[in-house]
Design a protein around this motif. Structure first.
Motif, PDB file in Angstrom:
ATOM      1  N   ASN A  30      37.215 -16.434  50.067  1.00  0.00           N
ATOM      2  CA  ASN A  30      36.444 -16.950  51.202  1.00  0.00           C
ATOM      3  C   ASN A  30      36.091 -15.906  52.250  1.00  0.00           C
ATOM      4  N   GLY A  31      36.271 -14.624  51.956  1.00  0.00           N
ATOM      5  CA  GLY A  31      35.874 -13.586  52.901  1.00  0.00           C
ATOM      6  C   GLY A  31      36.924 -13.305  53.960  1.00  0.00           C
ATOM      7  N   PRO A  32      36.537 -12.618  55.039  1.00  0.00           N
ATOM      8  CA  PRO A  32      37.491 -12.197  56.075  1.00  0.00           C
ATOM      9  C   PRO A  32      38.231 -13.372  56.711  1.00  0.00           C
ATOM     10  N   ILE A  33      39.435 -13.088  57.178  1.00  0.00           N
ATOM     11  CA  ILE A  33      40.253 -14.074  57.889  1.00  0.00           C
ATOM     12  C   ILE A  33      40.099 -13.820  59.388  1.00  0.00           C
ATOM     13  N   HIS A  34      39.723 -14.844  60.139  1.00  0.00           N
ATOM     14  CA  HIS A  34      39.544 -14.721  61.585  1.00  0.00           C
ATOM     15  C   HIS A  34      40.527 -15.664  62.290  1.00  0.00           C
ATOM     16  N   LEU A  35      41.274 -15.118  63.240  1.00  0.00           N
ATOM     17  CA  LEU A  35      42.228 -15.911  64.008  1.00  0.00           C
ATOM     18  C   LEU A  35      41.982 -15.708  65.492  1.00  0.00           C
ATOM     19  N   LYS A  36      42.062 -16.775  66.264  1.00  0.00           N
ATOM     20  CA  LYS A  36      41.966 -16.693  67.714  1.00  0.00           C
ATOM     21  C   LYS A  36      43.321 -17.001  68.327  1.00  0.00           C
ATOM     22  N   VAL A  37      43.788 -16.118  69.200  1.00  0.00           N
ATOM     23  CA  VAL A  37      45.052 -16.322  69.902  1.00  0.00           C
ATOM     24  C   VAL A  37      44.707 -16.830  71.298  1.00  0.00           C
ATOM     25  N   LEU A  38      45.109 -18.063  71.598  1.00  0.00           N
ATOM     26  CA  LEU A  38      44.780 -18.693  72.865  1.00  0.00           C
ATOM     27  C   LEU A  38      45.941 -18.572  73.851  1.00  0.00           C
ATOM     28  N   ARG A  39      45.653 -18.862  75.100  1.00  0.00           N
ATOM     29  CA  ARG A  39      46.675 -18.783  76.146  1.00  0.00           C
ATOM     30  C   ARG A  39      47.893 -19.625  75.784  1.00  0.00           C
ATOM     31  N   ARG A  40      47.665 -20.793  75.182  1.00  0.00           N
ATOM     32  CA  ARG A  40      48.792 -21.661  74.829  1.00  0.00           C
ATOM     33  C   ARG A  40      49.616 -21.108  73.670  1.00  0.00           C
ATOM     34  N   ASN A  41      49.095 -20.091  72.967  1.00  0.00           N
ATOM     35  CA  ASN A  41      49.845 -19.470  71.871  1.00  0.00           C
ATOM     36  C   ASN A  41      50.789 -18.381  72.352  1.00  0.00           C
ATOM     37  N   MET A  42      50.738 -18.048  73.648  1.00  0.00           N
ATOM     38  CA  MET A  42      51.617 -17.005  74.176  1.00  0.00           C
ATOM     39  C   MET A  42      53.057 -17.520  74.218  1.00  0.00           C
ATOM     40  N   LEU A  43      53.964 -16.724  73.691  1.00  0.00           N
ATOM     41  CA  LEU A  43      55.358 -17.137  73.561  1.00  0.00           C
ATOM     42  C   LEU A  43      56.276 -16.308  74.445  1.00  0.00           C
ATOM     43  N   ILE A 100      43.386 -14.844  74.327  1.00  0.00           N
ATOM     44  CA  ILE A 100      44.128 -13.621  74.592  1.00  0.00           C
ATOM     45  C   ILE A 100      43.672 -12.534  73.632  1.00  0.00           C
ATOM     46  N   ALA A 101      43.513 -12.902  72.358  1.00  0.00           N
ATOM     47  CA  ALA A 101      43.155 -11.900  71.360  1.00  0.00           C
ATOM     48  C   ALA A 101      42.420 -12.542  70.197  1.00  0.00           C
ATOM     49  N   GLU A 102      41.697 -11.711  69.457  1.00  0.00           N
ATOM     50  CA  GLU A 102      41.081 -12.106  68.201  1.00  0.00           C
ATOM     51  C   GLU A 102      41.606 -11.180  67.111  1.00  0.00           C
ATOM     52  N   VAL A 103      42.092 -11.773  66.032  1.00  0.00           N
ATOM     53  CA  VAL A 103      42.660 -11.017  64.923  1.00  0.00           C
ATOM     54  C   VAL A 103      41.743 -11.211  63.704  1.00  0.00           C
ATOM     55  N   THR A 104      41.325 -10.102  63.095  1.00  0.00           N
ATOM     56  CA  THR A 104      40.464 -10.182  61.912  1.00  0.00           C
ATOM     57  C   THR A 104      41.107  -9.378  60.789  1.00  0.00           C
ATOM     58  N   ILE A 105      41.212  -9.988  59.605  1.00  0.00           N
ATOM     59  CA  ILE A 105      41.793  -9.342  58.429  1.00  0.00           C
ATOM     60  C   ILE A 105      40.712  -9.302  57.353  1.00  0.00           C
ATOM     61  N   THR A 106      40.406  -8.108  56.870  1.00  0.00           N
ATOM     62  CA  THR A 106      39.309  -7.923  55.933  1.00  0.00           C
ATOM     63  C   THR A 106      39.781  -7.114  54.737  1.00  0.00           C
ATOM     64  N   GLU A 107      39.273  -7.449  53.552  1.00  0.00           N
ATOM     65  CA  GLU A 107      39.534  -6.633  52.354  1.00  0.00           C
ATOM     66  C   GLU A 107      38.383  -5.662  52.156  1.00  0.00           C
TER      67      GLU A 107
END
Length: 273
Positions: free
Chosen positions: A183-196, A264-271
């Protein structure tokens, strides 16, 4: 007959060698600081490839020492990476009650895990809008490279972080060697509520015991927190959001938007084949 068998074996051996080489792929992972101007910084991500069973942390459980050292000081223990020698230190040293043989850093913990293949640490304190990037060379059919975990410190804080919990690693390859199931690249969004909050250090947020303000020695602070388990971060106090402290690397950044909603952040993982 022996000559034919020998030749057949040689051909088969070469085929296996080149087949193994053909399987090699590069995984590229980027962390973009998506916080608003004068918001949080991100610090020195740790990234590991494994079989899906590596233990990072669990909400409601005490943070392992590897998480503690990353969340409090941005320390992964990656002493082999010379690019990390400049800027804030990345060595397991400081308060002997926090940094000792019974409380190893993340690199040592992962090195001792039989189901892990590779790990890296990238970058330093990263301002809103900037990006950190790391590459890993992997075999898509290696069971020890099918899942990915990461842990990232949030700057400034006593012990704030975000990352992948033990029960939710990111599956990057399936058993057929397909990246993200095709399915192509993996995109993740880290939101304020995800801060630990790691729950390992009291959130005093003073210059003397908060990393990247004025703290000189790793492990400085009051241990443990009054809520000594990993939990959602309650938000930053007035010492930070009112601009009483500033990060020395940017005298104009007063962190006035530390508790703002949104990303807070955007995480992208690509092959990269």
């Amino acid at each position: 007959m022996k000559i034919k068998i020998a030749r057949a074996s040689l051909v088969l051996g070469l085929a296996l060698v080149f087949s193994g080489l053909a399987q090699a792929s590069t995984i590229q992972i980027t962390f973009r600081n998506a916080a608003s101007q004068n918001g949080v910084w991100i610090m020195r991500p740790w990234i590991g490839l494994h079989d899906g069973h590596f233990q990072t942390f669990l909400l409601g459980q005490p943070a392992p020492s590897g998480i503690q050292h990353i969340a409090e000081d941005g320390v992964t223990g990656d002493v082999s990476n010379t690019s990390l020698l400049s800027g804030p230190p990345n060595v397991c040293s400081g308060d002997p009650t926090v940094y000792n043989d019974a409380n190893p850093c993340q690199f040592e913990i992962f090195n001792n895990y039989a189901g892990g293949s590779q790990q890296i640490t990238i970058g330093g304190p990263t301002i809103p809008g900037a990006t950190l990037l790391g590459n890993l060379s992997v075999d898509p059919f290696d069971l020890k490279s099918q899942c990915l975990s990461f842990i990232v410190m949030i700057v400034p804080s006593n012990d704030a972080f975000f990352g992948t919990p033990s029960d939710r690693p990111i599956r990057i390859y399936d058993r057929q060697g397909r990246f993200n199931h095709g399915n192509g690249p993996i995109h993740l969004k880290v939101l304020r509520r995800n801060m630990l909050d790691a729950g390992t250090e009291v959130n005093t947020e003073t210059a003397t015991d908060t990393a990247f303000f004025g703290q000189v020695v790793n492990g400085t602070g009051t241990h443990p927190d009054t809520n000594p388990v990993v939990h959602q971060h309650p938000g930053f106090g007035p010492a930070i959001v009112d601009g009483f402290n500033i990060y020395p690397g940017s005298q104009t950044n007063m962190f006035s938007n530390m508790n703002s909603a949104g990303e807070i952040a955007e995480v992208t993982i690509t092959e990269i084949p």
